[in-house]
Structure formats: structure tokens, C-alpha cells
Enzyme design. Structure first.
Site, PDB file in Angstrom:
ATOM      1  N   LEU A 195      28.371 -22.782  20.829  1.00 25.94           N
ATOM      2  CA  LEU A 195      29.428 -22.307  19.934  1.00 25.94           C
ATOM      3  C   LEU A 195      28.965 -22.247  18.481  1.00 25.94           C
ATOM      4  O   LEU A 195      28.293 -23.147  17.993  1.00 25.94           O
ATOM      5  CB  LEU A 195      30.644 -23.233  20.039  1.00 25.94           C
ATOM      6  CG  LEU A 195      31.218 -23.400  21.455  1.00 25.94           C
ATOM      7  CD1 LEU A 195      32.410 -24.346  21.425  1.00 25.94           C
ATOM      8  CD2 LEU A 195      31.614 -22.060  22.059  1.00 25.94           C
ATOM      9  N   GLU A 229      30.253 -20.382  14.369  1.00 26.15           N
ATOM     10  CA  GLU A 229      31.491 -20.210  13.598  1.00 26.15           C
ATOM     11  C   GLU A 229      32.333 -19.020  14.062  1.00 26.15           C
ATOM     12  O   GLU A 229      33.535 -18.985  13.823  1.00 26.15           O
ATOM     13  CB  GLU A 229      31.176 -20.097  12.111  1.00 26.15           C
ATOM     14  CG  GLU A 229      30.828 -21.459  11.531  1.00 26.15           C
ATOM     15  CD  GLU A 229      30.224 -21.350  10.146  1.00 26.15           C
ATOM     16  OE1 GLU A 229      30.791 -20.646   9.299  1.00 26.15           O
ATOM     17  OE2 GLU A 229      29.163 -21.967   9.927  1.00 26.15           O
ATOM     18  N   GLY A 230      31.695 -18.054  14.709  1.00 25.32           N
ATOM     19  CA  GLY A 230      32.473 -16.949  15.274  1.00 25.32           C
ATOM     20  C   GLY A 230      33.432 -17.491  16.332  1.00 25.32           C
ATOM     21  O   GLY A 230      34.629 -17.153  16.352  1.00 25.32           O
ATOM     22  N   HIS A 231      32.915 -18.360  17.199  1.00 26.33           N
ATOM     23  CA  HIS A 231      33.781 -18.984  18.218  1.00 26.33           C
ATOM     24  C   HIS A 231      34.819 -19.878  17.550  1.00 26.33           C
ATOM     25  O   HIS A 231      35.961 -19.977  18.007  1.00 26.33           O
ATOM     26  CB  HIS A 231      32.951 -19.842  19.184  1.00 26.33           C
ATOM     27  CG  HIS A 231      31.937 -19.081  19.972  1.00 26.33           C
ATOM     28  ND1 HIS A 231      30.593 -19.269  19.817  1.00 26.33           N
ATOM     29  CD2 HIS A 231      32.090 -18.133  20.933  1.00 26.33           C
ATOM     30  CE1 HIS A 231      29.938 -18.469  20.653  1.00 26.33           C
ATOM     31  NE2 HIS A 231      30.829 -17.777  21.335  1.00 26.33           N
ATOM     32  N   MET A 272      35.640  -9.532  17.453  1.00 23.72           N
ATOM     33  CA  MET A 272      35.404  -8.102  17.259  1.00 23.72           C
ATOM     34  C   MET A 272      33.925  -7.772  17.108  1.00 23.72           C
ATOM     35  O   MET A 272      33.561  -6.618  16.986  1.00 23.72           O
ATOM     36  CB  MET A 272      36.167  -7.605  16.021  1.00 23.72           C
ATOM     37  CG  MET A 272      37.568  -7.149  16.324  1.00 23.72           C
ATOM     38  SD  MET A 272      37.625  -5.811  17.548  1.00 23.72           S
ATOM     39  CE  MET A 272      37.160  -4.405  16.539  1.00 23.72           C
ATOM     40  N   SER A 295      25.084 -16.342  18.856  1.00 23.29           N
ATOM     41  CA  SER A 295      24.261 -17.370  19.509  1.00 23.29           C
ATOM     42  C   SER A 295      22.804 -16.921  19.558  1.00 23.29           C
ATOM     43  O   SER A 295      21.895 -17.734  19.660  1.00 23.29           O
ATOM     44  CB  SER A 295      24.737 -17.616  20.941  1.00 23.29           C
ATOM     45  OG  SER A 295      26.101 -17.910  20.930  1.00 23.29           O
TER      46      SER A 295
END
Ligand code: PAF
Length: 282
Positions: free
Chosen positions: A33, A35-37, A148, A186
Site C-alpha cells: 500500500l 499513499e494512493g491506496h 483514477m 507500487s
């Protein structure tokens, strides 16, 4: 926070919570994981009573020669991130649990797959749709959150939910970027240090195209050539695609109008990076 590996254990907990009127938010991931997650988890936490995070590196969506075996994994780190965001359940099944040997049905996606990443990854979105069909049936969430960054995946998932009548709201979440503009992924860990320095130029090329549209440019081919020239000048990456489509239909456009997506994929020595911007043209 509970970590559950068996489908029936998760189902029995969640059915009870749902029968008590709890709203379930779901964030499907393949782990490692970033920061997008975290942005997906934060939105799920803010808008639901119960947050379920799944971590499953789905073999069905990797093609031959892709990075299934080396895909980065770090469950200890993922648990810490999940705790930080108040996740209630981590669903962490084995491949055998998700795909028992006697499985006889998979899902095939017929639309939106022969463009962008789908064109060079045959079968990829069939794998995504198959695992999500299973996960949606297992979790039965009210809301499910998708980044997105993979805008094509969002379009495919919306089609899946519509065509298979899942009573689930799909919530697209904006791309989260490093300070220098590189979209969080990732796979960024695969970049060599000089490639990491070049990689923010991908987003810069998209920003410059969006600025040109704001100034009145409406010719898709001209924009694509400019993006290619910019990427080739500023990076050592090999352009896989630069496309401009209507969004979410992903239809060809020569004259730009309506909601559009400018999407790129660039191959570096050990990582293929994707990025996009969506622009509304009045
Ligand atoms: O975006 C991903 O990480 C995967 O495609 C998903 C949605 C978890 C399905 O395996």
C-alpha cells in the site's frame, strides 16, 4: 482490526453487520500500500460504518512474462497502514482460497479492453473483472473505491457493476502524486535512480497538453505528437502509448470535446508507468 483469510469467515461477519444496518465500504487492492491506496482508505473510512480492505495479488490479471512472481509484497507494512486508517477487516486470502482447482467460470470483458493498457495486456481486464466479481459477492459492499490512476480499470468496473447488476456504488478517487508530480504506484520502486528523476516528466507532458487545450487546441493528433516529443526529449523511457479518448466511453476522438482522457504508458528498464489526466471541454 481483524485479518481474515477464509471467505466464509468474512461473509458471516459482514452479513451480520449488514443485517444490523451497517454501511460497508470496500477497498480492493493487491497490497504494497502507498499513499494512493491511503486516499481510497481515507474516503472509505469517512463515508462508511465498516471498512474492508482486500489484499490479493490476483494471478488471473497478469499475463505471461509479467511481474506476478516479483510483484512487491509487504503485509507487515500493509497492516500498519490499514490500522492507521481505521480499517475494520483485512481480507487476505490465498490463491487456493480464491481460485480452487475445480473453478469453472471466469468473466470476459467485451468493451473498453482493446485500447490503452488492455491492448498490450490481453486478458488483463478479464482477470480484474473475475476477481472483482468474486470479491463483490464475498464482501457485498455498499461502496467500492478505485483510484483514477487506472482510469481504464474504473471504466471497466463501472461496466461490470452495471451489466451484472451489482448494487454497489463505484467511487473513483483522484490520483495521488509525489511532490514532484509522479503518480504514486507500487511499481515506482522498480525505477533506477536516474529513471526516478526523469519520471515526473510524464505528468509534466500531460499538464502541458491540458494547458494547450485550455488555450484552445482541439486537434488530438497534434497534442499526441507534442506529448511524445516531450517524453522522448526528457526521459529515457520508451513510449508504449499516448492516447486521447472520450471518457468513460474510451471512444476515438479527432476533434476534442466533452469529457476526455489523455492517457500515457511509458516503459522504463524495469517498470512500465501509466498516468492520465481527464479534462472537461465545454
Ligand atoms: O487495481 C488493483 O490493484 C487491482 O486491479 C484490483 C482492483 C485490486 C483487482 O485485483
Amino acid at each position: 482490526m481483524k485479518i481474515i483469510t477464509k471467505i466464509k469467515d468474512l461473509q458471516s461477519d459482514l452479513l451480520l453487520l449488514k443485517s444490523n444496518g451497517k454501511k460497508i465500504g470496500f477497498v480492493p487492492t493487491m497490497g504494497y500500500l502507498h499513499e494512493g491506496h491511503e486516499a481510497l482508505l481515507a474516503q472509505a473510512r469517512a463515508n462508511n460504518d465498516v471498512v474492508v480492505l482486500s489484499i490479493f495479488v490476483n494471478p488471473l490479471q497478469f499475463g505471461e512474462g509479467e511481474d506476478l512472481d516479483t510483484y512487491p509484497r509487504d503485509i507487515v507494512h500493509d497492516e500498519q497502514v490499514a490500522k492507521k486508517h481505521g480499517v475494520d477487516y483485512i481480507f487476505y486470502p490465498t490463491v487456493q482460497e480464491m481460485y480452487p482447482d475445480d473453478m469453472s467460470v471466469t468473466v470476459k470483458v467485451h468493451k473498453n479492453t482493446d485500447v490503452l493498457c488492455g491492448a498490450s495486456r490481453p486478458g488483463h481486464f478479464d482477470g480484474v473483472a473475475t476477481v472483482l466479481t468474486k470479491l463483490f459477492n464475498i464482501v457485498q459492499p455498499h461502496n467500492a473505491y478505485f483510484g483514477m490512476k487506472d482510469a481504464q480499470q474504473v471504466a471497466v468496473v463501472k461496466g461490470l457493476v452495471k451489466d451484472f447488476n451489482f448494487p454497489i456504488e463505484i467511487i473513483p478517487v483522484d490520483i495521488v502524486r509525489e511532490e514532484d508530480g509522479l503518480a504514486k504506484s507500487s511499481r515506482n520502486v522498480y525505477l533506477l535512480s536516474e529513471e526516478r528523476e526523469e519520471a515526473p516528466h510524464l505528468y509534466k507532458s500531460l499538464q502541458s497538453a491540458a494547458e494547450k487545450i485550455a488555450e484552445g487546441e482541439r486537434n488530438a493528433n497534434r497534442l499526441k505528437q507534442e506529448i511524445r516529443g516531450y517524453i522522448e526529449k526528457h526521459t529515457s523511457g520508451i513510449v508504449d502509448y499516448i492516447e486521447i479518448y472520450s471518457y468513460p466511453e474510451l471512444g476515438e476522438l479527432t476533434e476534442l470535446k466533452g469529457q476526455i482522457i489523455i492517457a500515457i504508458a511509458v516503459k522504463f528498464s524495469r517498470a512500465r508507468l501509466i498516468d492520465n489526466v481527464t479534462v472537461e471541454i465545454g
